[in-house]
Design an enzyme around this catalytic site. Sequence first.
Site, PDB file in Angstrom:
ATOM      1  N   CYS A  71      -5.706  19.177  16.550  1.00  0.00           N
ATOM      2  CA  CYS A  71      -5.120  20.381  16.538  1.00  0.00           C
ATOM      3  C   CYS A  71      -3.503  20.185  17.632  1.00  0.00           C
ATOM      4  O   CYS A  71      -3.878  21.660  18.092  1.00  0.00           O
ATOM      5  CB  CYS A  71      -6.299  21.307  17.640  1.00  0.00           C
ATOM      6  SG  CYS A  71      -8.094  21.431  16.629  1.00  0.00           S
TER       7      CYS A  71
ATOM      8  N   ASP B 268      -3.334  26.762  30.673  1.00  0.00           N
ATOM      9  CA  ASP B 268      -5.136  26.254  29.828  1.00  0.00           C
ATOM     10  C   ASP B 268      -5.102  24.905  30.150  1.00  0.00           C
ATOM     11  O   ASP B 268      -5.185  24.059  30.468  1.00  0.00           O
ATOM     12  CB  ASP B 268      -4.784  26.148  27.441  1.00  0.00           C
ATOM     13  CG  ASP B 268      -5.389  25.337  27.100  1.00  0.00           C
ATOM     14  OD1 ASP B 268      -6.415  25.265  27.491  1.00  0.00           O
ATOM     15  OD2 ASP B 268      -4.948  25.701  25.812  1.00  0.00           O
TER      16      ASP B 268
ATOM     17  N   HIS C  26      -1.472  23.078  21.980  1.00  0.00           N
ATOM     18  CA  HIS C  26      -3.009  23.157  21.316  1.00  0.00           C
ATOM     19  C   HIS C  26      -2.758  24.316  20.298  1.00  0.00           C
ATOM     20  O   HIS C  26      -2.946  25.936  20.534  1.00  0.00           O
ATOM     21  CB  HIS C  26      -4.796  22.946  22.184  1.00  0.00           C
ATOM     22  CG  HIS C  26      -5.936  23.386  21.094  1.00  0.00           C
ATOM     23  ND1 HIS C  26      -6.621  24.263  20.433  1.00  0.00           N
ATOM     24  CD2 HIS C  26      -6.662  21.885  21.324  1.00  0.00           C
ATOM     25  CE1 HIS C  26      -7.096  23.496  20.485  1.00  0.00           C
ATOM     26  NE2 HIS C  26      -8.153  22.457  20.078  1.00  0.00           N
TER      27      HIS C  26
ATOM     28  N   LYS D 257     -16.463  20.516  28.018  1.00  0.00           N
ATOM     29  CA  LYS D 257     -15.653  19.609  28.314  1.00  0.00           C
ATOM     30  C   LYS D 257     -15.801  19.199  29.788  1.00  0.00           C
ATOM     31  O   LYS D 257     -14.835  18.349  29.808  1.00  0.00           O
ATOM     32  CB  LYS D 257     -13.807  19.653  28.273  1.00  0.00           C
ATOM     33  CG  LYS D 257     -13.189  19.959  26.921  1.00  0.00           C
ATOM     34  CD  LYS D 257     -12.334  20.776  26.838  1.00  0.00           C
ATOM     35  CE  LYS D 257     -11.831  21.155  25.135  1.00  0.00           C
ATOM     36  NZ  LYS D 257     -12.060  19.869  23.938  1.00  0.00           N
TER      37      LYS D 257
ATOM     38  N   GLN E 107      -8.053  20.936  29.715  1.00  0.00           N
ATOM     39  CA  GLN E 107      -8.536  19.286  29.520  1.00  0.00           C
ATOM     40  C   GLN E 107      -8.106  19.405  31.126  1.00  0.00           C
ATOM     41  O   GLN E 107      -7.768  17.938  31.525  1.00  0.00           O
ATOM     42  CB  GLN E 107      -7.643  18.285  29.037  1.00  0.00           C
ATOM     43  CG  GLN E 107      -7.192  18.833  27.592  1.00  0.00           C
ATOM     44  CD  GLN E 107      -8.706  18.324  26.348  1.00  0.00           C
ATOM     45  OE1 GLN E 107      -9.376  16.947  27.343  1.00  0.00           O
ATOM     46  NE2 GLN E 107      -9.294  18.521  26.114  1.00  0.00           N
TER      47      GLN E 107
HETATM   48  N1  PMP Z   1      -6.981  23.740  24.865  1.00  0.00           N
HETATM   49  C1  PMP Z   1      -6.822  22.832  24.495  1.00  0.00           C
HETATM   50  C2  PMP Z   1      -6.085  21.913  26.086  1.00  0.00           C
HETATM   51  C3  PMP Z   1      -7.768  21.470  24.643  1.00  0.00           C
HETATM   52  O1  PMP Z   1      -7.698  20.865  24.343  1.00  0.00           O
HETATM   53  C4  PMP Z   1      -9.121  22.436  23.749  1.00  0.00           C
HETATM   54  C5  PMP Z   1     -10.276  21.634  22.980  1.00  0.00           C
HETATM   55  N2  PMP Z   1      -9.794  20.585  22.459  1.00  0.00           N
HETATM   56  C6  PMP Z   1      -9.246  24.299  23.478  1.00  0.00           C
HETATM   57  C7  PMP Z   1      -8.278  24.481  24.505  1.00  0.00           C
HETATM   58  C8  PMP Z   1      -9.826  24.433  23.326  1.00  0.00           C
HETATM   59  O2  PMP Z   1     -11.285  24.678  23.492  1.00  0.00           O
HETATM   60  P1  PMP Z   1     -12.916  25.620  23.209  1.00  0.00           P
HETATM   61  O3  PMP Z   1     -12.410  24.980  21.427  1.00  0.00           O
HETATM   62  O4  PMP Z   1     -13.361  25.074  24.160  1.00  0.00           O
HETATM   63  O5  PMP Z   1     -12.493  26.179  22.989  1.00  0.00           O
END
Ligand code: PMP
Length: 408
Positions: free
Chosen positions: A366, A202, A125, A228, A205
Amino acid sequence: MEMLSTTSAIRDEFPILEEEVNKHKLVYLDNAASSQKPKVVIDAMSSYYVHHHSNVHRGIHHLSQVATDMFEGAREEMRSFLNAASTKEIIFTSGTTEGINLVATSLSRGVLKAGDEIMITEMEHHSNIVPWQMAATYSGAKLVVVNVTPDGQIDMEDFHSKLSTKTKLLSVVHVSNALGTVNPVKEITAAAKAVGAWVLIDGAQSAPHIQIDVQDLNCDFFTLSGHKMYGPTGSGVLYGREDVLNEIPPYKGGGEMIETVTFEKTTYNELPFKFEAGTPDIAAALGLAEASRFIKRLGYDQIAQTEAELMSYATEKLGEIEGIQFIGTAPKKSGAISFLIEGTHPSDVGTIIDKLGVAVRTGHHCTQPLMAKFGIPGTIRASFAVYNTKEEVDTFVTAVKRAVKMLK
Ligand code: PMP
């Protein structure tokens, strides 16, 4: 407390699922972007504000002590959620993005040096790419990127060939938000630690779907986002191994993270407070702890079974659509299905099915470098939570078929 053994009992916990969108009952399949919230989470936050709010760690008065106890209780809940060894290792953040930025910024302040390598993968991401690019720029370290295979897995051969004693830090996604791939993070962590690297996982998910045990994973850092995993926005946890957190410098300066301050020199507070400058989002931390209790009440077995059934049912039903191309076909997937349909643009399909009450995500998720790798502008992504049903999958697939008919 009521058992959550049936989908209807689970759905009753989520008031928003009763909402209508464009005169249709909401079908919410955008859970990877943010899940909905059960009443217990909403009530915990509202009850805190109605009865208990005060600043934490500061006052000797009653409310401040109550709020501090509640906040530190939430930290203990999140320690147990991740099976960390100590609450010193649990840092409250606003989410994964802040957790990764905390580590990347800290490491760029004298820990990473020219000649060091920071390793990530092509399926990260943006929040696990950009902070490391910044850390590389400021520290002189080099960013090394591991390839992804055509079916959407980490290319393990490429990983092993690029890993070396120069690798200071490896930051890798547990479950890909764009592809749904579940990465073999335990194996990857073991290999990286064997060459002396620190490992950040990370878990944005994975925490909603997979039981996390940071001691078993043996990682140095793990990040999650509360919103999430049925918790509130603005909540999150960075797990950091105690000895590593003691070794690296603080991120933000301010109140709470200090022991003593003079204009000549400041000494820092003990863990975890060294990394928690300023007034935290107390209500969000309490909501997150309630989300953790909610997940424990459900159990990951039930979550995994429900979601796996939904994933395979949706994959089968979507497979009936002519011209469908699944992006990410790894054998181990969780939470999300990404696809394209020949002759249609993802955002056109998304817009039409929204008119029918179905919420999905379309676009690059993203992960622009990953989309570039696959040579596509983006995908349609349906992502699941424990409250979704097969009937909702049917509504979604019917809506997609209607959209395709209109667009072709
Ligand atoms: N890493 C992953 C794999 C994600 O899916 C996301 C959110 N889409 C993030 C990081 C960032 O998370 P946040 O916007 O809650 O900080």
